[in-house]
Design an enzyme around this catalytic site. Sequence first.
Site, PDB file in Angstrom:
ATOM      1  N   GLY A  41     -43.069  22.148  46.062  1.00 28.71           N
ATOM      2  CA  GLY A  41     -42.590  22.467  47.404  1.00 28.71           C
ATOM      3  C   GLY A  41     -43.018  23.861  47.826  1.00 28.71           C
ATOM      4  O   GLY A  41     -43.983  24.413  47.295  1.00 28.71           O
ATOM      5  N   LEU A  43     -44.488  24.651  50.570  1.00 27.50           N
ATOM      6  CA  LEU A  43     -45.894  24.317  50.828  1.00 27.50           C
ATOM      7  C   LEU A  43     -46.592  25.351  51.716  1.00 27.50           C
ATOM      8  O   LEU A  43     -45.976  25.944  52.597  1.00 27.50           O
ATOM      9  CB  LEU A  43     -45.973  22.935  51.486  1.00 27.50           C
ATOM     10  CG  LEU A  43     -45.334  21.791  50.682  1.00 27.50           C
ATOM     11  CD1 LEU A  43     -45.524  20.461  51.418  1.00 27.50           C
ATOM     12  CD2 LEU A  43     -45.889  21.697  49.272  1.00 27.50           C
ATOM     13  N   GLY A  46     -52.823  26.046  51.107  1.00 26.99           N
ATOM     14  CA  GLY A  46     -53.503  25.554  49.899  1.00 26.99           C
ATOM     15  C   GLY A  46     -53.100  24.112  49.606  1.00 26.99           C
ATOM     16  O   GLY A  46     -53.945  23.247  49.344  1.00 26.99           O
ATOM     17  N   HIS A  47     -51.781  23.832  49.663  1.00 23.72           N
ATOM     18  CA  HIS A  47     -51.309  22.454  49.438  1.00 23.72           C
ATOM     19  C   HIS A  47     -51.862  21.517  50.518  1.00 23.72           C
ATOM     20  O   HIS A  47     -52.250  20.378  50.233  1.00 23.72           O
ATOM     21  CB  HIS A  47     -49.778  22.379  49.506  1.00 23.72           C
ATOM     22  CG  HIS A  47     -49.067  23.144  48.426  1.00 23.72           C
ATOM     23  ND1 HIS A  47     -48.310  24.261  48.686  1.00 23.72           N
ATOM     24  CD2 HIS A  47     -48.996  22.941  47.096  1.00 23.72           C
ATOM     25  CE1 HIS A  47     -47.797  24.716  47.553  1.00 23.72           C
ATOM     26  NE2 HIS A  47     -48.192  23.935  46.576  1.00 23.72           N
ATOM     27  N   MET A 202     -53.781  31.793  48.215  1.00 18.24           N
ATOM     28  CA  MET A 202     -52.493  31.306  48.730  1.00 18.24           C
ATOM     29  C   MET A 202     -51.631  30.820  47.578  1.00 18.24           C
ATOM     30  O   MET A 202     -52.116  30.171  46.648  1.00 18.24           O
ATOM     31  CB  MET A 202     -52.725  30.186  49.718  1.00 18.24           C
ATOM     32  CG  MET A 202     -53.462  30.692  50.914  1.00 18.24           C
ATOM     33  SD  MET A 202     -52.997  29.828  52.398  1.00 18.24           S
ATOM     34  CE  MET A 202     -54.076  30.658  53.544  1.00 18.24           C
ATOM     35  N   SER A 204     -47.166  29.870  46.662  1.00 20.52           N
ATOM     36  CA  SER A 204     -45.771  29.828  47.133  1.00 20.52           C
ATOM     37  C   SER A 204     -45.058  31.140  46.839  1.00 20.52           C
ATOM     38  O   SER A 204     -44.140  31.539  47.551  1.00 20.52           O
ATOM     39  CB  SER A 204     -45.015  28.694  46.429  1.00 20.52           C
ATOM     40  OG  SER A 204     -45.671  27.476  46.669  1.00 20.52           O
ATOM     41  N   ARG A 205     -45.484  31.817  45.774  1.00 25.29           N
ATOM     42  CA  ARG A 205     -44.799  33.060  45.398  1.00 25.29           C
ATOM     43  C   ARG A 205     -45.174  34.236  46.306  1.00 25.29           C
ATOM     44  O   ARG A 205     -44.497  35.262  46.266  1.00 25.29           O
ATOM     45  CB  ARG A 205     -45.091  33.399  43.935  1.00 25.29           C
ATOM     46  CG  ARG A 205     -44.349  32.474  42.964  1.00 25.29           C
ATOM     47  CD  ARG A 205     -44.401  32.996  41.530  1.00 25.29           C
ATOM     48  NE  ARG A 205     -43.435  32.326  40.684  1.00 25.29           N
ATOM     49  CZ  ARG A 205     -43.699  31.263  39.911  1.00 25.29           C
ATOM     50  NH1 ARG A 205     -44.895  30.748  39.896  1.00 25.29           N
ATOM     51  NH2 ARG A 205     -42.760  30.721  39.160  1.00 25.29           N
TER      52      ARG A 205
END
Length: 312
Positions: A41, A43, A46-47, A202, A204-205
Amino acid sequence: MRLSCHTTTGPQVVNSIQDYRNIRSAWAREDRAVGFVPTMGALHEGHITLVREAKSRCDRVVVSIFVNPAQFAPTEDLDKYPRTMESDLALLDKEGVDVVFYPPVKEMYPSGITLDVQQQVGTFVEVKGKSHQMEGSVRPHFFRGVATVVSKLFNIVQPTRAFFGQKDGQQCSVIRSMVRDLFFPLELVIVPTVREADGLAMSSRNRYLSAEERAAAPVLFKALSAGEKYLRVRGPSTTAKEIIDVATETVKLEPRVQLEYFSLANPYTLEELQGPIGDDGAIFSGAVKVGKTRIIDNILLQTNVKTWATRD
Ligand code: PAF
């Protein structure tokens, strides 16, 4: 948040393995190619690039959203890991994803799961030889957690093709070995890293970074690129140590960033290179801490992502 199995618009959100299997059986009868993008998740672009690649190459697309406890150490940020289900669903809706597999922890770990590896019970998957170095040297049980959850997800989702981002280079390599060794009948597709305009990969962190930290973070990619340029200018006799020294000097110029490691390894075996880069090329990886946030990145030297993705 627990969402029901049926939604009227957007992707179908499925919480249980059995519900997903019913959908998958229908797709099998229709002979559909199923693309799978596993995620935790939070997102980002990149995802979405992985989802678009899956859409372009498959009839149906499944995205899993599962923050996997087994890949977090007791000291790490499991509880604080960003959970942004509503905005994730809105993004996946726009991309025309068919199913979002969003299981609760007990569905994925029927024996239960604790973060303390010594106390864990149940079945775990370990890819020996590729899990202890680089990221594994800082996070010793990380790839055991990743390989375990990805093998569970492959068994559930039964994808024709699974899509992973090159940014997590060692993860790609671990999964490639796992697919080969455990005979998963699927094609692994590795998609080049998506970067911000200033080169930051990219992740999420990245949303943990303060404005000041965000300004400092691109130094990791700058350092990898400086090493690559040095190799290009100095030619094939350049040693791994020289390339790593150039990258290390670049990181040192940014006082807000602390270097964890650089690694220059064979891209297939992940064995650390000592002298010049050989015929296989290399994967040049690094990790830094910017404040409390870890950032990882890698570039391939003298090999391209397609060759790397398809060769064992
Ligand atoms: O790359 C990730 O987001 C995770 O490691 C993965 C592959 C979804 C497994 O939890």
